[in-house]
Write a protein that holds these residues in place. Sequence first.
Motif, short mmCIF file in Angstrom:
data_model
loop_
_atom_site.label_atom_id
_atom_site.label_comp_id
_atom_site.label_asym_id
_atom_site.label_seq_id
_atom_site.Cartn_x
_atom_site.Cartn_y
_atom_site.Cartn_z
N ALA A 163 0.82 -1.22 0.00
CA ALA A 163 0.00 0.00 0.00
C ALA A 163 0.85 1.27 0.00
CB ALA A 163 -0.96 -0.01 1.19
N PRO A 164 1.88 1.38 0.85
CA PRO A 164 2.72 2.58 0.81
C PRO A 164 3.42 2.77 -0.54
CG PRO A 164 3.08 1.39 2.86
CD PRO A 164 2.24 0.51 1.99
N ASN A 165 3.85 1.68 -1.16
CA ASN A 165 4.50 1.79 -2.47
C ASN A 165 3.54 2.31 -3.53
OD1 ASN A 165 7.09 1.05 -1.75
ND2 ASN A 165 6.83 -1.11 -2.28
N LEU A 166 2.30 1.83 -3.49
CA LEU A 166 1.31 2.32 -4.44
C LEU A 166 1.00 3.79 -4.21
CD1 LEU A 166 -1.01 -0.81 -4.51
CD2 LEU A 166 0.15 0.18 -6.49
N THR A 167 0.89 4.19 -2.95
CA THR A 167 0.67 5.60 -2.63
C THR A 167 1.83 6.46 -3.13
OG1 THR A 167 -0.64 5.05 -0.68
CG2 THR A 167 0.30 7.26 -0.76
N ALA A 213 -5.28 -6.98 -3.47
CA ALA A 213 -6.12 -6.17 -2.58
C ALA A 213 -5.65 -4.72 -2.55
CB ALA A 213 -6.11 -6.77 -1.17
N ALA A 214 -4.35 -4.52 -2.42
CA ALA A 214 -3.82 -3.16 -2.39
C ALA A 214 -4.04 -2.46 -3.72
CB ALA A 214 -2.33 -3.20 -2.05
N ALA A 215 -3.90 -3.18 -4.82
CA ALA A 215 -4.13 -2.60 -6.14
C ALA A 215 -5.58 -2.19 -6.31
CB ALA A 215 -3.73 -3.59 -7.23
N GLY A 216 -6.50 -3.04 -5.84
CA GLY A 216 -7.91 -2.73 -5.95
C GLY A 216 -8.28 -1.46 -5.19
N GLU A 217 -7.74 -1.31 -3.99
CA GLU A 217 -8.01 -0.12 -3.18
C GLU A 217 -7.43 1.13 -3.83
OE1 GLU A 217 -6.57 -0.81 0.73
OE2 GLU A 217 -7.96 -2.47 1.14
N ALA A 225 -9.54 4.39 -5.53
CA ALA A 225 -9.31 5.75 -5.01
C ALA A 225 -8.76 6.68 -6.07
CB ALA A 225 -8.35 5.69 -3.82
N ASN A 226 -8.27 6.11 -7.19
CA ASN A 226 -7.64 6.93 -8.23
C ASN A 226 -8.15 6.52 -9.61
OD1 ASN A 226 -5.34 8.38 -6.59
ND2 ASN A 226 -5.24 6.22 -5.98
N GLY A 242 -17.53 -11.57 -9.62
CA GLY A 242 -17.35 -11.93 -11.02
C GLY A 242 -16.92 -10.79 -11.91
N GLU A 243 -16.60 -9.65 -11.33
CA GLU A 243 -16.15 -8.50 -12.12
C GLU A 243 -14.91 -7.89 -11.48
OE1 GLU A 243 -19.24 -5.65 -12.55
OE2 GLU A 243 -20.61 -7.01 -13.58
N THR A 244 -14.01 -7.38 -12.32
CA THR A 244 -12.86 -6.66 -11.80
C THR A 244 -13.36 -5.48 -10.98
OG1 THR A 244 -11.49 -7.30 -13.68
CG2 THR A 244 -10.77 -5.39 -12.44
N ASP A 245 -12.71 -5.21 -9.85
CA ASP A 245 -13.20 -4.22 -8.90
C ASP A 245 -13.42 -2.84 -9.51
OD1 ASP A 245 -13.10 -6.17 -7.00
OD2 ASP A 245 -11.37 -5.37 -5.92
N SER A 246 -12.54 -2.42 -10.42
CA SER A 246 -12.65 -1.08 -11.00
C SER A 246 -12.41 -1.15 -12.50
CB SER A 246 -11.62 -0.14 -10.36
OG SER A 246 -11.84 0.01 -8.98
N PRO A 247 -13.08 -0.29 -13.28
CA PRO A 247 -12.94 -0.33 -14.73
C PRO A 247 -11.59 0.17 -15.23
CG PRO A 247 -14.31 1.53 -14.08
CD PRO A 247 -14.08 0.71 -12.84
N ASN A 248 -10.76 0.70 -14.33
CA ASN A 248 -9.43 1.18 -14.73
C ASN A 248 -8.34 0.15 -14.44
OD1 ASN A 248 -10.01 1.70 -11.98
ND2 ASN A 248 -8.39 3.21 -11.82
N ILE A 249 -8.73 -1.12 -14.24
CA ILE A 249 -7.76 -2.20 -13.99
C ILE A 249 -7.78 -3.19 -15.15
CG2 ILE A 249 -7.06 -4.08 -12.47
CD1 ILE A 249 -8.54 -2.70 -10.21
#
Length: 369
Positions: free
Chosen positions: A93-97, A116-120, A124-125, A143-150
Amino acid sequence: MTISTTKKVLGVTAAAGLIVALAGCGQAPAEDPSATSTGGGAVEGFKPCMVSDAGGFDDKSFNQLGFEGLERASAALGVEPVTVQSDSESDFAPNLTNLVNQNCTTIITVGFALAAAAGESAAANPDINYVSIDDVVDTDFDGETDSPNIKPIVFDTAQAAFLAGYAAASYSETKKVGTFGGMNYPTVSIFMDGFAQGVEYWNEQKDDNVKVFGWDRDKQDGVFTGGFAANQDAINAAQGIVEQGVDVLLPVGGPIYQSAASVIRDSGRDIALIGVDADVYETDPTVADLLLTSIRKLIDVGVEDAVMSAGKGEFDATPFVGTLENEGVGLAPFHDFEDKVSADLQGELDTITEGIVSGSITVESYLAG
């Protein structure tokens, strides 16, 4: 770290429903006409970034392959990539931030553990594109990717591992082969289970009785080190399998193959090693003499393609699943073992490959259609 059986089953079931198309089969989004290209071909402001799983970018395995794909695409686009290394899960999470704060426009996460960290971070972005290697990022199992930007990039390595299992059974003189993994993640066990299926197929076709140590298909569990470091735990796991009398060993989990190699050399026996992810014969010459073959997944090609598309303003979140048919997975050459395997083996593997592609031979996995 452990993952409950319930979570694994739900996750892989959702993943199977989610993978709907291969990259390139769907039409890519139209390029933004307002986007301005840089001298190297990338849209103005494009900044590709990557965060590694534990093991680092020099693991001679999946992290390194991802890094190499990023480097190639960045060079072609004329941009400078940013990479941050994770030494443990607490770094994710810190690396992604950190990458978000550096104004990265596309962030690649390497490995199932980062899901999990990627999804969060992606949620948020929403204006940042994310590429997830080895996981579909369906953390709520709907059954769906958490966000449409992934964009998920995953690999049905069970197919290539099936070939490796068949080859291992063909090569084995003790009629005992073995495998062990880092952690019982689907992206690890898919190798082990595919390998065992290939051994089973050999036994059926040849009326033989080659046994697999380290993985139980019925229980979907086996021998795991608890991490992905080449440490004493990995040595102990390899030693336990070798003591069963195996003469082929498949370690699954980045650098843990190095521990397996040391155990093989110390044993004084002729035990063949099987690599994973990259063609380890090429990435790590120190173990080349031990390698029967490697089970490859072309992470570098998948990353390069995704970054090139994003860099041109054509990011496509359609999931990509590598298979034998699209050559996203495959078996490396036998290299130094070419004269040690049966003269008929490659022909048999070619026939099996055709059967898997056509569907006449079934390989079970959580990514199977």
